[in-house]
Design a protein around this motif. Structure first.
Motif, PDB file in Angstrom:
ATOM      1  N   GLU A 241       0.512  -1.216   0.197  1.00  0.00           N
ATOM      2  CA  GLU A 241      -0.121   0.125   0.064  1.00  0.00           C
ATOM      3  C   GLU A 241       1.064   1.214  -0.041  1.00  0.00           C
ATOM      4  O   GLU A 241       0.336   2.213  -0.689  1.00  0.00           O
ATOM      5  N   PRO A 242       1.635   1.450   0.915  1.00  0.00           N
ATOM      6  CA  PRO A 242       2.874   2.918   0.867  1.00  0.00           C
ATOM      7  C   PRO A 242       2.896   3.315  -0.339  1.00  0.00           C
ATOM      8  O   PRO A 242       3.609   4.162  -0.922  1.00  0.00           O
ATOM      9  N   PHE A 243       3.090   2.323  -1.013  1.00  0.00           N
ATOM     10  CA  PHE A 243       3.786   2.394  -3.028  1.00  0.00           C
ATOM     11  C   PHE A 243       2.623   2.691  -4.006  1.00  0.00           C
ATOM     12  O   PHE A 243       2.822   2.970  -5.412  1.00  0.00           O
ATOM     13  N   ILE A 244       1.303   2.276  -3.453  1.00  0.00           N
ATOM     14  CA  ILE A 244       0.161   2.531  -4.421  1.00  0.00           C
ATOM     15  C   ILE A 244       0.449   3.766  -5.949  1.00  0.00           C
ATOM     16  O   ILE A 244      -0.170   3.653  -6.232  1.00  0.00           O
ATOM     17  N   ASN A 245       1.016   4.450  -5.040  1.00  0.00           N
ATOM     18  CA  ASN A 245       0.964   6.426  -6.047  1.00  0.00           C
ATOM     19  C   ASN A 245       2.496   6.678  -6.668  1.00  0.00           C
ATOM     20  O   ASN A 245       2.262   7.282  -7.124  1.00  0.00           O
ATOM     21  N   ALA A 246       2.774   5.512  -6.311  1.00  0.00           N
ATOM     22  CA  ALA A 246       4.726   5.595  -7.308  1.00  0.00           C
ATOM     23  C   ALA A 246       4.900   5.648  -8.278  1.00  0.00           C
ATOM     24  O   ALA A 246       3.183   4.680  -8.918  1.00  0.00           O
ATOM     25  N   PRO A 247       4.664   6.521  -9.629  1.00  0.00           N
ATOM     26  CA  PRO A 247       4.229   7.129 -10.734  1.00  0.00           C
ATOM     27  C   PRO A 247       5.551   6.016 -11.537  1.00  0.00           C
ATOM     28  O   PRO A 247       4.437   6.058 -12.432  1.00  0.00           O
ATOM     29  N   PHE A 248       6.046   5.851 -11.673  1.00  0.00           N
ATOM     30  CA  PHE A 248       6.978   4.519 -12.363  1.00  0.00           C
ATOM     31  C   PHE A 248       6.534   3.464 -11.729  1.00  0.00           C
ATOM     32  O   PHE A 248       7.957   2.684 -12.581  1.00  0.00           O
ATOM     33  N   SER A 249       6.276   2.655 -10.427  1.00  0.00           N
ATOM     34  CA  SER A 249       6.950   1.633 -10.044  1.00  0.00           C
ATOM     35  C   SER A 249       5.746   0.908  -9.229  1.00  0.00           C
ATOM     36  O   SER A 249       4.556   1.995  -9.474  1.00  0.00           O
TER      37      SER A 249
END
Length: 280
Positions: free
Chosen positions: A142-150
């Motif tokens: 969940e902490p990475f769900i909005n990362a633009p390229f990964s």
């Protein structure tokens, strides 16, 4: 000028060298940052060394991490650090920020390099859907769900033969879609679940190794004067991208099987020991 970090604590920016002689890159979690916060004196000693030699040896030092920029800043705040690094590359080497004279500067040129290759995050979502249809479920982190390229997932261990076949299929689909995938054992010390693997997707033009190569080109650093430190399997490409790559001695067993050069000490002490040996 001071940088106000999360929680209001002030950290000093380091001198940013105009002509860079040495590039030093470090993974963050369980390499540069110890989650048990037990190494305050070692952190201070490394902090002071880098700040001093940024000026007299023209060292450019920064973090290259799979974590989000918010996670890194939070850990810098609760740790024993007095100085901000010169740069932070977050989300598996897909974002790059510099810290110069107390200001945060986002590297738009690096972002444009990724965009020019036609990357779309939809590609990763399509791979996720395909794997699920084949019975290979991945759980989103969940902490990475909005990362633009990964996009970062967990994979739960099962039978070794089944895992090996599933990993081969994951890598095959990633390659077919011009993606890189890092698959490495989770480290419970940083809050990951036990008996799981990290499965991280990003464009094949990005990643920890790619960001190091970009920095070498951008700042025209001599290849012989490049150094990197890590602790896990997802650091191996970064270590292979430099002349002097080392795992800290608290590295995971998996990483030690994949890479032969290991520092004598843990965390900051391991980094400092190798830096004083390499940079004369």
């Amino acid at each position: 000028m001071l940088i106000s970090n999360e929680g209001g604590r002030l950290m000093k920016p380091m001198y940013f060298p105009e002509n860079i002689n040495w590039l030093v890159c470090s993974d963050f979690d369980e390499t540069f940052f110890a989650h048990d916060l037990s190494n305050a004196e070692d952190v201070k000693e490394l902090d002071d060394y880098i700040a001093l030699h940024a000026k007299d040896s023209n060292i450019l030092f920064g973090i290259v991490s799979a974590s989000t920029i918010e996670m890194i800043k939070h850990c810098l705040d609760i740790g024993h650090f007095n100085y901000y690094p010169h740069f932070i590359s977050s989300n598996s080497g897909t974002e790059l920020r510099y810290y110069i004279d107390g200001k945060e500067i986002y590297d738009k040129d690096y972002e444009q390099e990724l965009l020019k290759r036609g990357f779309s995050k939809t590609t990763i979502l399509d791979v996720e859907t395909q794997l699920k249809s084949e019975g290979i479920p991945l759980k989103i982190q969940e902490p990475f769900i909005n990362a633009p390229f990964s996009r970062n997932y967990y994979y739960k261990e099962s039978i070794p033969e089944v895992d090996a076949a599933n990993f081969e299929r994951i890598r095959q689909l990633a390659s077919e879609n011009h993606l890189v995938v890092n698959i490495s054992k989770c480290n419970p010390l940083i809050g990951d679940p036990a008996d799981h693997y990290d499965v991280d997707f990003f464009p094949d033009s990005a990643g920890k190794g790619a960001i190091v190569k970009y920095l070498i080109r951008k700042f025209k650093v001599p290849a012989a004067q490049t150094i990197a430190f890590g602790d896990s399997g997802n650091d191996i490409k970064m270590l292979n991208a430099v002349k002097h790559g080392y795992l800290v001695s608290n590295a995971t067993p998996e990483a030690k099987k994949l890479y032969p050069h290991v520092a004598e000490h843990t965390y900051s002490k391991g980094i400092l020991t190798m830096l004083t040996h390499i940079i004369k």
